[in-house]
Design a protein around this motif. Structure first.
Motif, PDB file in Angstrom:
ATOM      1  N   PHE A   1      -2.046  10.130   3.472  1.00 53.85           N
ATOM      2  CA  PHE A   1      -3.143  10.177   2.515  1.00 53.85           C
ATOM      3  C   PHE A   1      -2.973   8.926   1.658  1.00 53.85           C
ATOM      4  O   PHE A   1      -2.169   8.902   0.721  1.00 53.85           O
ATOM      5  CB  PHE A   1      -3.067  11.431   1.655  1.00 53.85           C
ATOM      6  N   PHE A   2      -3.688   7.865   1.994  1.00 58.54           N
ATOM      7  CA  PHE A   2      -3.478   6.581   1.333  1.00 58.54           C
ATOM      8  C   PHE A   2      -4.122   6.570  -0.052  1.00 58.54           C
ATOM      9  O   PHE A   2      -5.196   7.148  -0.266  1.00 58.54           O
ATOM     10  CB  PHE A   2      -4.047   5.450   2.196  1.00 58.54           C
ATOM     11  N   THR A   3      -3.469   5.899  -0.978  1.00 60.09           N
ATOM     12  CA  THR A   3      -3.985   5.740  -2.334  1.00 60.09           C
ATOM     13  C   THR A   3      -4.792   4.448  -2.420  1.00 60.09           C
ATOM     14  O   THR A   3      -4.998   3.767  -1.409  1.00 60.09           O
ATOM     15  CB  THR A   3      -2.836   5.689  -3.351  1.00 60.09           C
ATOM     16  N   ARG A   4      -5.209   4.072  -3.617  1.00 59.81           N
ATOM     17  CA  ARG A   4      -5.896   2.795  -3.822  1.00 59.81           C
ATOM     18  C   ARG A   4      -4.913   1.664  -4.104  1.00 59.81           C
ATOM     19  O   ARG A   4      -5.330   0.501  -4.247  1.00 59.81           O
ATOM     20  CB  ARG A   4      -6.904   2.913  -4.967  1.00 59.81           C
ATOM     21  N   LEU A   5      -3.646   1.957  -4.192  1.00 59.96           N
ATOM     22  CA  LEU A   5      -2.647   0.940  -4.514  1.00 59.96           C
ATOM     23  C   LEU A   5      -2.512  -0.071  -3.377  1.00 59.96           C
ATOM     24  O   LEU A   5      -2.485   0.293  -2.205  1.00 59.96           O
ATOM     25  CB  LEU A   5      -1.289   1.589  -4.790  1.00 59.96           C
ATOM     26  N   GLY A   6      -2.397  -1.346  -3.744  1.00 62.86           N
ATOM     27  CA  GLY A   6      -2.364  -2.415  -2.757  1.00 62.86           C
ATOM     28  C   GLY A   6      -3.779  -2.855  -2.428  1.00 62.86           C
ATOM     29  O   GLY A   6      -4.743  -2.519  -3.117  1.00 62.86           O
TER      30      GLY A   6
ATOM     31  N   ILE B   1       0.842  -1.190   0.000  1.00 61.40           N
ATOM     32  CA  ILE B   1       0.000   0.000   0.000  1.00 61.40           C
ATOM     33  C   ILE B   1       0.881   1.245   0.000  1.00 61.40           C
ATOM     34  O   ILE B   1       2.033   1.217   0.404  1.00 61.40           O
ATOM     35  CB  ILE B   1      -0.998  -0.007   1.175  1.00 61.40           C
ATOM     36  N   CYS B   2       0.316   2.337  -0.466  1.00 59.36           N
ATOM     37  CA  CYS B   2       1.083   3.569  -0.699  1.00 59.36           C
ATOM     38  C   CYS B   2       0.354   4.740  -0.060  1.00 59.36           C
ATOM     39  O   CYS B   2      -0.883   4.805  -0.093  1.00 59.36           O
ATOM     40  CB  CYS B   2       1.230   3.788  -2.207  1.00 59.36           C
ATOM     41  N   ARG B   3       1.112   5.662   0.512  1.00 59.25           N
ATOM     42  CA  ARG B   3       0.517   6.869   1.084  1.00 59.25           C
ATOM     43  C   ARG B   3       1.388   8.071   0.775  1.00 59.25           C
ATOM     44  O   ARG B   3       2.605   7.962   0.635  1.00 59.25           O
ATOM     45  CB  ARG B   3       0.347   6.731   2.599  1.00 59.25           C
ATOM     46  N   TYR B   4       0.739   9.223   0.686  1.00 52.22           N
ATOM     47  CA  TYR B   4       1.437  10.496   0.583  1.00 52.22           C
ATOM     48  C   TYR B   4       1.438  11.153   1.957  1.00 52.22           C
ATOM     49  O   TYR B   4       0.506  10.965   2.752  1.00 52.22           O
ATOM     50  CB  TYR B   4       0.756  11.415  -0.434  1.00 52.22           C
ATOM     51  N   THR B   5       2.482  11.903   2.220  1.00 49.55           N
ATOM     52  CA  THR B   5       2.582  12.616   3.492  1.00 49.55           C
ATOM     53  C   THR B   5       2.871  14.089   3.220  1.00 49.55           C
ATOM     54  O   THR B   5       3.143  14.492   2.093  1.00 49.55           O
ATOM     55  CB  THR B   5       3.702  12.021   4.368  1.00 49.55           C
ATOM     56  N   SER B   6       2.817  14.883   4.284  1.00 47.73           N
ATOM     57  CA  SER B   6       3.107  16.309   4.196  1.00 47.73           C
ATOM     58  C   SER B   6       4.098  16.685   5.286  1.00 47.73           C
ATOM     59  O   SER B   6       3.926  16.284   6.442  1.00 47.73           O
ATOM     60  CB  SER B   6       1.826  17.131   4.362  1.00 47.73           C
ATOM     61  N   ASN B   7       5.131  17.464   4.927  1.00 43.40           N
ATOM     62  CA  ASN B   7       6.085  17.880   5.951  1.00 43.40           C
ATOM     63  C   ASN B   7       5.464  18.841   6.954  1.00 43.40           C
ATOM     64  O   ASN B   7       6.035  19.114   8.002  1.00 43.40           O
ATOM     65  CB  ASN B   7       7.353  18.472   5.323  1.00 43.40           C
TER      66      ASN B   7
END
Length: 252
Positions: free
Chosen positions: A18-23, A3-9
């Motif tokens: 912020f998780f994607t639909r991947l995985g 699974i994949c997520r985006y983060t913010s500094n």
């Protein structure tokens, strides 16, 4: 696929994503990491996907907390996990190890954190919630449990981008009747009496007015990036009968 997520500094120091639909194990129109219990996807697959997210957030499954979202401006304060879904569109807490979360598929997922006072919040902000005060209510609720508004940072995750969010005259009129200055968030659409609406800009300006000066949108479009995100509007345009939801989460 993991699974994949985006983060913010902006939210450094807090486990978040912020998780994607991947995985994930969902299939068909829900392919990937569908965490939306409001979808018609298989319950066991949704629960398995949520467990994957909980593990990534380093919490037990029951501590990945979501609510029954209804495009409202209602906020709940939580200090423990709960079995029955509360109707709300934002959650705040100052309790460690609760991964407060929202589900989205074009609407804004917004994560908040006061690093100094260890208070966090998360909001689901579609146009209706954003217009009616869900962001303001989230910040105010954080203040009631110890946050200092001047210390709060906020990040908006993947959502529908302005050039993919075309709306009609009725939608435009709702905003202009509320405040004529809101016209700046609309641009001319492809057809007559159609407009493109800039939802992330609308939300960012609201956050800036709350003196959250460093608020940011991480600028991923749920509609356009079909390999990474679920999108309600895309599903409608494709004639699909349902759609998945991605999850966004933060914890102390």
């Amino acid at each position: 696929m993991s699974i994949c997520r985006y983060t913010s500094n902006k939210l450094d120091g807090f486990e978040h994503g912020f998780f994607t639909r991947l995985g994930g194990i969902s299939t068909g129109i829900y392919e990937g990491l569908n965490c939306g219990s409001g979808s018609k996807d298989d319950r066991d697959k949704i629960q398995f996907n949520r467990q994957l997210v909980a593990a990534k957030m380093n919490v037990n499954g029951e501590d990945l907390i979501t609510v029954h979202q209804e495009h409202s401006a209602r906020v709940v304060v939580v200090d423990s996990s709960f079995d029955t879904l509360t109707k709300a569109d934002a959650i705040v807490t100052n309790t460690p190890n609760l991964a407060i979360s929202v589900l989205t598929a074009d609407c804004l997922p917004v994560l908040f954190a006061d690093k100094k006072n260890n208070v966090i919040g998360v909001a689901h902000a579609g146009w209706k919630g954003a217009l009616n005060g869900v962001l303001e209510n989230t910040v105010h609720s954080m203040a009631t449990i110890g946050a200092d508004v001047g210390n709060i940072e906020a990040a908006i995750g993947p959502c529908i981008s302005p050039n993919n969010y075309e709306v009609g005259q009725d939608f435009f009129d709702i905003f202009i009747e509320r405040n004529k200055d809101f016209e700046i968030y609309f641009s001319e659409g492809v057809e007559d009496k159609k407009y493109f609406f800039n939802l992330p800009k609308f939300a960012l300006d609201k956050l800036h007015k709350l003196e959250i000066a460093g608020a940011e949108w991480i600028e991923h479009c749920t509609y356009h990036q079909s390999d990474k995100f679920y999108s309600y509007r895309r599903s409608q345009h494709l004639g699909e009968l349902d759609y998945g939801r991605q999850i966004s989460s933060i914890k102390i």
